[in-house]
Design an enzyme around this catalytic site. Structure first.
Site, mmCIF file in Angstrom:
data_model
loop_
_atom_site.group_PDB
_atom_site.id
_atom_site.type_symbol
_atom_site.label_atom_id
_atom_site.label_comp_id
_atom_site.label_asym_id
_atom_site.label_seq_id
_atom_site.Cartn_x
_atom_site.Cartn_y
_atom_site.Cartn_z
ATOM 1 N N HIS A 380 36.235 46.900 47.809
ATOM 2 C CA HIS A 380 37.655 46.885 47.473
ATOM 3 C C HIS A 380 38.386 45.803 48.252
ATOM 4 C CE1 HIS A 380 41.775 48.799 46.951
ATOM 5 N NE2 HIS A 380 41.276 48.820 45.728
ATOM 6 N N CYS A 381 37.942 45.544 49.469
ATOM 7 C CA CYS A 381 38.587 44.537 50.320
ATOM 8 C C CYS A 381 38.549 43.128 49.718
ATOM 9 C CB CYS A 381 37.897 44.467 51.677
ATOM 10 S SG CYS A 381 37.872 45.996 52.606
ATOM 11 N N VAL A 382 37.543 42.835 48.918
ATOM 12 C CA VAL A 382 37.326 41.454 48.467
ATOM 13 C C VAL A 382 37.624 41.272 46.982
ATOM 14 C CG1 VAL A 382 35.650 40.997 50.283
ATOM 15 C CG2 VAL A 382 34.841 41.808 48.046
#
Length: 389
Positions: A380-382
């Site tokens: 989700h971070c990227v």
């Protein structure tokens, strides 16, 4: 639990979980990173008037997407030479997997664009018109909004390197650059923050941690109420559910998207620790679960809360006791849920089954992204979605 999450001793390179030492943060900077305002347990969660019909709002992540945005890391200063290659391989794997379900646009610097194209393959579009410092598109990219009538715009959260902990001269301009590429009107929010710091249900309710946003390293002099107003204005929401979070232990100051997620209006998910886990992140997860079970939506409906069991640290591939493995840091794209697996076969299998049950009709893909996790992040971070208007 934080969203930049993983630490493995077998791979050399800087570690985002231990950022205070790794970046040589000054004593003043460390003090600022530790300072927050309004941290009073489950403090009042105020509610504002809902956005009027036709207003721009941020849709839930499971709404149909036009494309997914990502960023290609190429800095040995940030990642170290030995770790960078593995992180690039993980970014490419995520991009290729998402591209099976929807278009992916990868922002890359000119010097590394050819490598990005080679590793990501023909089904991922690589552009060089939006230069980047690093790969954390969830935090640096724009938050896209729709109005339900074919309109699309974008809001920038004024990324400042998680409180000036990492170089971000290029990343600070990513949101505006992507909005221009997407031909979306662009405005800046009245706060400093990151996309991973906020979860939205698409119907007026947000959740966030005080440790990340009510923090002088992002928003000096601003109260929780002022930030709540700014968040609601930016997201087209009317209510924020606040958690205390964990301050100063990771570069993000504890983003919400590795612990708690919205499944639908009135439905949330929390990744739970083992009963024997009692570190600060385990306590944080339990507090988030408790607060959500006591919360209501912006419409006043009670919140249903599902549990996603985290892995047994003694069974995952990493032997580092600081490894924080987040299944909850998944990404919902068209027709699929892209999540991580960590080598605890039983927990990995159970997490896949849970996500399959919670997202019926979507394929659950589980990826080994331990190299990316070594630097402190997840899927989700990227990634950052661009919803269909």
């Amino acid at each position: 639990m934080n969203d930049h999450v993983v630490d493995r001793p077998s791979v050399s390179g800087p570690n985002r979980r231990r950022f205070l030492a790794a970046t040589g943060l000054t004593a003043v900077g460390a003090a600022l990173a530790a300072a927050t305002q309004g941290r009073a347990g489950a403090a009042p969660r105020t509610q504002r008037t809902a956005a009027p019909a036709g207003a721009f709002t941020v849709p839930a992540e499971d709404a149909p997407h036009t494309r997914t945005w990502m960023a290609w890391p190429d800095s040995t200063t940030i990642w170290g030479r030995s770790l960078l290659a593995g992180v690039q391989a993980d970014i490419a794997l995520i991009a290729r997997t998402v591209a099976k379900y929807e278009p992916v646009v990868m922002c890359a610097n000119s010097a590394s664009a050819a490598k990005a194209r080679s590793m990501c393959g023909a089904f991922v579009t690589v552009i060089t018109s939006v230069p980047v410092d690093d790969c954390w598109m969830r935090d640096t990219g724009p938050v896209f909004r729709t109005d339900g009538a074919g309109g699309l715009d974008a809001v920038g959260l004024n990324f400042n390197g998680w409180g000036n902990k990492q170089t971000h001269a290029k990343d600070a301009r990513v949101a505006a650059g992507i909005a221009s590429y997407a031909k979306a009107a662009y405005t800046s929010a009245a706060l400093v923050g990151e996309g991973g710091a906020v979860e939205q249900d698409g119907r007026g309710t947000l959740m966030a941690t005080r440790s990340s946003l009510v923090n002088r390293n992002r928003n000096p002099g601003k109260t929780q109420r002022q930030l709540e107003t700014a968040l609601c204005d930016a997201y087209g929401a009317s209510k924020v559910i606040w958690f205390d979070g964990v301050n100063g232990q990771d570069i993000t100051d504890d983003h919400v998207d590795a612990t708690s997620r919205f499944l639908a209006p009135g439905e949330a998910l929390v990744q739970m620790p083992l009963a024997s886990d009692n570190d600060v992140y385990a306590k944080d997860a339990r507090q988030q679960y408790r607060i959500l079970t006591e919360s209501t939506t912006s419409a006043g409906a009670p919140m249903g809360v599902a549990q996603l069991q985290g892995p047994d640290y003694g069974r995952i591939r990493s032997g580092d006791p600081e490894f924080l493995a987040s299944y909850a840091n998944y990404y919902v794209c068209n027709g699929a849920v892209i999540s991580a697996q960590f080598g605890d076969t039983g927990a990995d299998t159970a997490a896949r089954a849970t996500l399959g049950r919670l997202f019926p009709g979507r394929t659950v893909e589980q990826l080994d992204i331990d190299r990316l996790g070594t630097g402190g992040g997840g899927i989700h971070c990227v990634t950052q979605q661009q919803p269909r208007p």
